[in-house]
Design a protein around this motif. Structure first.
Motif, PDB file in Angstrom:
ATOM      1  N   GLN A 102      13.111  -1.872 -11.607  1.00 35.76           N
ATOM      2  CA  GLN A 102      14.324  -1.805 -10.784  1.00 35.76           C
ATOM      3  C   GLN A 102      15.482  -2.537 -11.457  1.00 35.76           C
ATOM      4  OE1 GLN A 102      13.370  -2.312  -6.637  1.00 35.76           O
ATOM      5  NE2 GLN A 102      15.476  -2.776  -6.082  1.00 35.76           N
ATOM      6  N   ASP A 103      15.131  -3.448 -12.381  1.00 39.02           N
ATOM      7  CA  ASP A 103      16.109  -4.115 -13.238  1.00 39.02           C
ATOM      8  C   ASP A 103      17.171  -4.857 -12.441  1.00 39.02           C
ATOM      9  OD1 ASP A 103      17.141  -4.931 -15.680  1.00 39.02           O
ATOM     10  OD2 ASP A 103      18.511  -3.227 -15.826  1.00 39.02           O
ATOM     11  N   THR A 104      16.706  -5.689 -11.510  1.00 41.28           N
ATOM     12  CA  THR A 104      17.603  -6.521 -10.712  1.00 41.28           C
ATOM     13  C   THR A 104      17.623  -7.937 -11.275  1.00 41.28           C
ATOM     14  OG1 THR A 104      15.791  -7.060  -9.209  1.00 41.28           O
ATOM     15  CG2 THR A 104      17.182  -5.195  -8.622  1.00 41.28           C
ATOM     16  N   ASP A 105      18.674  -8.668 -10.951  1.00 39.22           N
ATOM     17  CA  ASP A 105      18.749 -10.065 -11.386  1.00 39.22           C
ATOM     18  C   ASP A 105      17.760 -10.933 -10.626  1.00 39.22           C
ATOM     19  OD1 ASP A 105      20.770  -9.576 -13.225  1.00 39.22           O
ATOM     20  OD2 ASP A 105      22.360  -9.883 -11.748  1.00 39.22           O
ATOM     21  N   TYR A 106      17.500 -10.571  -9.352  1.00 39.24           N
ATOM     22  CA  TYR A 106      16.625 -11.366  -8.496  1.00 39.24           C
ATOM     23  C   TYR A 106      15.383 -10.553  -8.151  1.00 39.24           C
ATOM     24  CZ  TYR A 106      20.868 -14.123  -7.889  1.00 39.24           C
ATOM     25  OH  TYR A 106      21.991 -14.871  -8.113  1.00 39.24           O
ATOM     26  N   MET A 107      14.210 -11.167  -8.330  1.00 42.00           N
ATOM     27  CA  MET A 107      12.947 -10.514  -8.003  1.00 42.00           C
ATOM     28  C   MET A 107      12.160 -11.436  -7.080  1.00 42.00           C
ATOM     29  SD  MET A 107      11.836  -8.528 -11.496  1.00 42.00           S
ATOM     30  CE  MET A 107      11.146  -9.978 -12.287  1.00 42.00           C
ATOM     31  N   LEU A 108      11.770 -10.908  -5.918  1.00 44.07           N
ATOM     32  CA  LEU A 108      11.048 -11.669  -4.911  1.00 44.07           C
ATOM     33  C   LEU A 108       9.612 -11.152  -4.823  1.00 44.07           C
ATOM     34  CD1 LEU A 108      13.721 -11.542  -2.035  1.00 44.07           C
ATOM     35  CD2 LEU A 108      13.721 -12.966  -4.091  1.00 44.07           C
ATOM     36  N   PHE A 109       8.660 -12.078  -4.768  1.00 40.57           N
ATOM     37  CA  PHE A 109       7.251 -11.700  -4.704  1.00 40.57           C
ATOM     38  C   PHE A 109       6.575 -12.474  -3.574  1.00 40.57           C
ATOM     39  CE2 PHE A 109       8.612 -10.988  -9.042  1.00 40.57           C
ATOM     40  CZ  PHE A 109       8.052  -9.763  -9.351  1.00 40.57           C
ATOM     41  N   ASP A 110       5.961 -11.741  -2.648  1.00 42.52           N
ATOM     42  CA  ASP A 110       5.276 -12.353  -1.520  1.00 42.52           C
ATOM     43  C   ASP A 110       3.780 -12.338  -1.787  1.00 42.52           C
ATOM     44  OD1 ASP A 110       4.595 -13.439   0.878  1.00 42.52           O
ATOM     45  OD2 ASP A 110       5.307 -11.785   2.114  1.00 42.52           O
ATOM     46  N   GLU A 111       3.241 -13.488  -2.131  1.00 40.20           N
ATOM     47  CA  GLU A 111       1.812 -13.650  -2.422  1.00 40.20           C
ATOM     48  C   GLU A 111       1.324 -12.638  -3.468  1.00 40.20           C
ATOM     49  OE1 GLU A 111      -0.099 -15.984  -1.615  1.00 40.20           O
ATOM     50  OE2 GLU A 111       0.912 -16.961   0.044  1.00 40.20           O
ATOM     51  N   PRO A 112       1.902 -12.635  -4.668  1.00 40.67           N
ATOM     52  CA  PRO A 112       1.475 -11.652  -5.679  1.00 40.67           C
ATOM     53  C   PRO A 112       0.080 -11.917  -6.238  1.00 40.67           C
ATOM     54  CG  PRO A 112       2.959 -13.252  -6.664  1.00 40.67           C
ATOM     55  CD  PRO A 112       2.950 -13.528  -5.183  1.00 40.67           C
TER      56      PRO A 112
ATOM     57  N   HIS B  68       0.841  -1.185   0.000  1.00 42.98           N
ATOM     58  CA  HIS B  68       0.000   0.000   0.000  1.00 42.98           C
ATOM     59  C   HIS B  68       0.885   1.246   0.000  1.00 42.98           C
ATOM     60  CE1 HIS B  68      -3.372  -2.598   0.760  1.00 42.98           C
ATOM     61  NE2 HIS B  68      -2.816  -3.062   1.862  1.00 42.98           N
ATOM     62  N   ILE B  69       0.367   2.329  -0.540  1.00 46.61           N
ATOM     63  CA  ILE B  69       1.109   3.593  -0.579  1.00 46.61           C
ATOM     64  C   ILE B  69       0.229   4.698  -0.004  1.00 46.61           C
ATOM     65  CG2 ILE B  69       2.649   3.039  -2.495  1.00 46.61           C
ATOM     66  CD1 ILE B  69       0.683   4.381  -4.365  1.00 46.61           C
ATOM     67  N   GLY B  70       0.868   5.633   0.667  1.00 41.93           N
ATOM     68  CA  GLY B  70       0.111   6.715   1.281  1.00 41.93           C
ATOM     69  C   GLY B  70      -0.194   7.840   0.316  1.00 41.93           C
ATOM     70  N   ALA B  71       0.747   8.143  -0.582  1.00 38.76           N
ATOM     71  CA  ALA B  71       0.567   9.254  -1.514  1.00 38.76           C
ATOM     72  C   ALA B  71      -0.315   8.839  -2.689  1.00 38.76           C
ATOM     73  CB  ALA B  71       1.928   9.717  -2.017  1.00 38.76           C
ATOM     74  N   ARG B  72      -0.952   9.834  -3.302  1.00 43.17           N
ATOM     75  CA  ARG B  72      -1.762   9.567  -4.501  1.00 43.17           C
ATOM     76  C   ARG B  72      -0.848   9.711  -5.719  1.00 43.17           C
ATOM     77  NH1 ARG B  72      -6.686  11.913  -7.579  1.00 43.17           N
ATOM     78  NH2 ARG B  72      -7.969  10.029  -7.778  1.00 43.17           N
ATOM     79  N   LEU B  73      -0.525   8.564  -6.323  1.00 38.65           N
ATOM     80  CA  LEU B  73       0.432   8.523  -7.422  1.00 38.65           C
ATOM     81  C   LEU B  73      -0.214   7.987  -8.676  1.00 38.65           C
ATOM     82  CD1 LEU B  73       3.459   6.893  -5.549  1.00 38.65           C
ATOM     83  CD2 LEU B  73       3.133   9.328  -6.011  1.00 38.65           C
ATOM     84  N   THR B  74       0.309   8.409  -9.825  1.00 40.12           N
ATOM     85  CA  THR B  74      -0.070   7.780 -11.081  1.00 40.12           C
ATOM     86  C   THR B  74       0.744   6.507 -11.261  1.00 40.12           C
ATOM     87  OG1 THR B  74       1.610   8.915 -12.390  1.00 40.12           O
ATOM     88  CG2 THR B  74      -0.520  10.045 -12.100  1.00 40.12           C
ATOM     89  N   VAL B  75       0.336   5.711 -12.224  1.00 44.23           N
ATOM     90  CA  VAL B  75       1.077   4.487 -12.522  1.00 44.23           C
ATOM     91  C   VAL B  75       2.518   4.820 -12.872  1.00 44.23           C
ATOM     92  CG1 VAL B  75       1.286   2.583 -14.179  1.00 44.23           C
ATOM     93  CG2 VAL B  75      -0.950   3.160 -13.222  1.00 44.23           C
ATOM     94  N   ARG B  76       2.712   5.800 -13.717  1.00 41.81           N
ATOM     95  CA  ARG B  76       4.082   6.163 -14.116  1.00 41.81           C
ATOM     96  C   ARG B  76       4.910   6.608 -12.917  1.00 41.81           C
ATOM     97  NH1 ARG B  76       6.879   7.119 -18.562  1.00 41.81           N
ATOM     98  NH2 ARG B  76       5.038   6.697 -19.847  1.00 41.81           N
ATOM     99  N   GLU B  77       4.327   7.416 -12.040  1.00 41.21           N
ATOM    100  CA  GLU B  77       5.064   7.869 -10.863  1.00 41.21           C
ATOM    101  C   GLU B  77       5.451   6.695  -9.968  1.00 41.21           C
ATOM    102  OE1 GLU B  77       3.137  12.355 -10.367  1.00 41.21           O
ATOM    103  OE2 GLU B  77       2.137  10.606  -9.464  1.00 41.21           O
ATOM    104  N   LEU B  78       4.532   5.736  -9.818  1.00 41.22           N
ATOM    105  CA  LEU B  78       4.842   4.558  -9.007  1.00 41.22           C
ATOM    106  C   LEU B  78       5.987   3.760  -9.618  1.00 41.22           C
ATOM    107  CD1 LEU B  78       4.066   2.590  -6.658  1.00 41.22           C
ATOM    108  CD2 LEU B  78       2.624   1.415  -8.343  1.00 41.22           C
ATOM    109  N   VAL B  79       5.901   3.509 -10.914  1.00 41.02           N
ATOM    110  CA  VAL B  79       6.929   2.706 -11.577  1.00 41.02           C
ATOM    111  C   VAL B  79       8.288   3.393 -11.503  1.00 41.02           C
ATOM    112  CG1 VAL B  79       7.616   1.650 -13.776  1.00 41.02           C
ATOM    113  CG2 VAL B  79       5.218   1.597 -13.078  1.00 41.02           C
ATOM    114  N   CYS B  80       8.286   4.722 -11.524  1.00 45.62           N
ATOM    115  CA  CYS B  80       9.549   5.464 -11.420  1.00 45.62           C
ATOM    116  C   CYS B  80      10.290   5.167 -10.123  1.00 45.62           C
ATOM    117  CB  CYS B  80       9.292   6.967 -11.520  1.00 45.62           C
ATOM    118  SG  CYS B  80       8.972   7.561 -13.209  1.00 45.62           S
ATOM    119  N   PHE B  81       9.553   4.807  -9.061  1.00 43.62           N
ATOM    120  CA  PHE B  81      10.224   4.476  -7.809  1.00 43.62           C
ATOM    121  C   PHE B  81      11.196   3.310  -7.988  1.00 43.62           C
ATOM    122  CE2 PHE B  81       6.613   6.517  -5.356  1.00 43.62           C
ATOM    123  CZ  PHE B  81       7.399   7.536  -4.857  1.00 43.62           C
ATOM    124  N   GLY B  82      10.906   2.431  -8.953  1.00 42.40           N
ATOM    125  CA  GLY B  82      11.792   1.312  -9.201  1.00 42.40           C
ATOM    126  C   GLY B  82      13.173   1.732  -9.676  1.00 42.40           C
TER     127      GLY B  82
END
Length: 252
Positions: free
Chosen positions: A152-162, A85-99
Motif C-alpha cells: 500500500q506504500d503508506t508512511d504509517y503502518m499499523l499492526f494489531d497483534e501481528p 480473514h478473507i472469504g475469497a480463495r486468493l493467491t498470494v499475488r492477488e492478495l498483495v494486489c489489494f494493497g
C-alpha cells in the motif's frame, strides 16, 4: 505525525478508551502494550477509522481522520487487523494486489505491478506468489498479509497483534521485517503487542495502557522496569539486562 487528542470510545455504559491524548512522531517502531481490555486494539482501530470515536479527534500529518476522504487516508495509513480473514480463495499475488487499490482503483499499472513484486520479494514470498492463501502455513500467510500492507506504500503502518499464531522463529522474523521497514524504508510502524520482550527488543518507543488510558510512555529503558510493569499488569516481574536489551520474566 499522528496526533490523538482527548479520544474516547464507549459501548453503552462501558468505556474502553478513556480520554487518550498522545503524539506519535514519524519513524521507528512504537509498541502499544498493556493487559487484556486496556483499549489497545480499540485505539489502533480508531486511528485507522475502522471504528468511530465517541469523543475527541485524530490527525495524521494534519489530515482529520474523521473527515478525510477514504482514498486520501488510505494513501497515508495502512492497517493489518487481528482478524485478517478473507472469504475469497486468493493467491498470494492477488492478495498483495489489494494493497494497491487506493492507488490503482482496480486498474493495475506497471508501477503497481512493480510495487507488488517488491513487497512479495521483501517478505521472501517469491516461491509462493501463485499459491493460494489457504495452502500456506500460518507464518507464510501472515507474511502475505504484511506484504499487502507494505504494498500500500503508506508512511504509517499499523499492526494489531501481528505475532498471533506465530511460533518464536516466525515471530522474530516478523519483528525483524518490521524493523527493516522502519529503518530501511522510512516507515512509521505502530504495533499492538502482548509480548513485553518483543516490545523491549524491537520498539523505539512504548505506550503502556491500562483500563482505557495511557498509563505511561517512553523508551524501552523507561517502561521496562519491574515496578512499572507490576503496576500495569498487577503481577510481579523481574527485569534482566541482556546486552543493551531488557528481558522480562514474571512469577507468582
Amino acid at each position: 505525525m499522528i496526533e490523538v487528542s482527548h479520544v474516547s470510545r464507549s459501548y453503552g455504559d462501558t468505556v474502553v478508551v478513556d480520554d487518550v491524548s498522545l503524539q506519535l512522531a514519524r519513524g521507528g517502531i512504537t509498541a502499544i502494550i498493556g493487559p487484556n481490555g486496556a483499549g489497545k486494539s480499540s485505539l489502533l482501530s480508531m486511528i485507522a477509522r475502522l471504528i468511530p470515536m465517541s469523543a475527541g479527534s485524530i490527525h495524521v500529518d494534519g489530515l482529520d481522520v474523521r473527515k478525510a476522504p477514504s482514498d486520501a487516508l488510505a494513501k497515508r495509513l495502512a492497517i493489518l487487523r487481528q482478524d485478517n480473514h478473507i472469504g475469497a480463495r486468493l493467491t498470494v499475488r492477488e492478495l498483495v494486489c489489494f494493497g494497491r487499490f487506493p492507488h490503482s482503483r482496480g486498474r493495475m499499472t506497471a508501477e503497481d505491478d512493480a510495487h507488488v513484486d517488491r513487497a512479495i520479494g521483501y517478505l521472501g514470498l517469491q516461491d509462493y506468489a501463485d499459491c493460494f492463501i489457504d495452502e500456506l502455513s500460518g507464518g507464510q500467510r501472515q507474511r502475505a498479509f504484511v506484504a499487502m500492507v507494505l504494498c500500500q506504500d503508506t508512511d504509517y503502518m499499523l499492526f494489531d497483534e501481528p505475532l498471533n499464531n506465530l511460533d518464536v522463529r516466525y515471530a522474530v522474523d516478523m519483528m525483524r521485517l518490521l524493523r527493516q521497514a522502519a529503518r530501511g524504508m522510512g516507515k512509521t510502524i505502530v504495533v499492538v503487542l502482548h509480548d513485553i520482550n518483543f516490545a523491549s527488543a524491537y520498539a523505539t518507543h512504548i505506550i503502556a495502557m491500562k483500563k482505557g488510558r495511557v498509563f505511561m510512555q517512553g523508551s524501552p529503558a523507561e517502561i521496562i522496569q519491574a515496578d512499572v510493569l507490576a503496576t500495569i499488569y498487577e503481577t510481579a516481574f523481574e527485569v534482566h539486562e541482556l546486552g543493551d536489551k531488557r528481558i522480562v520474566t514474571y512469577y507468582d
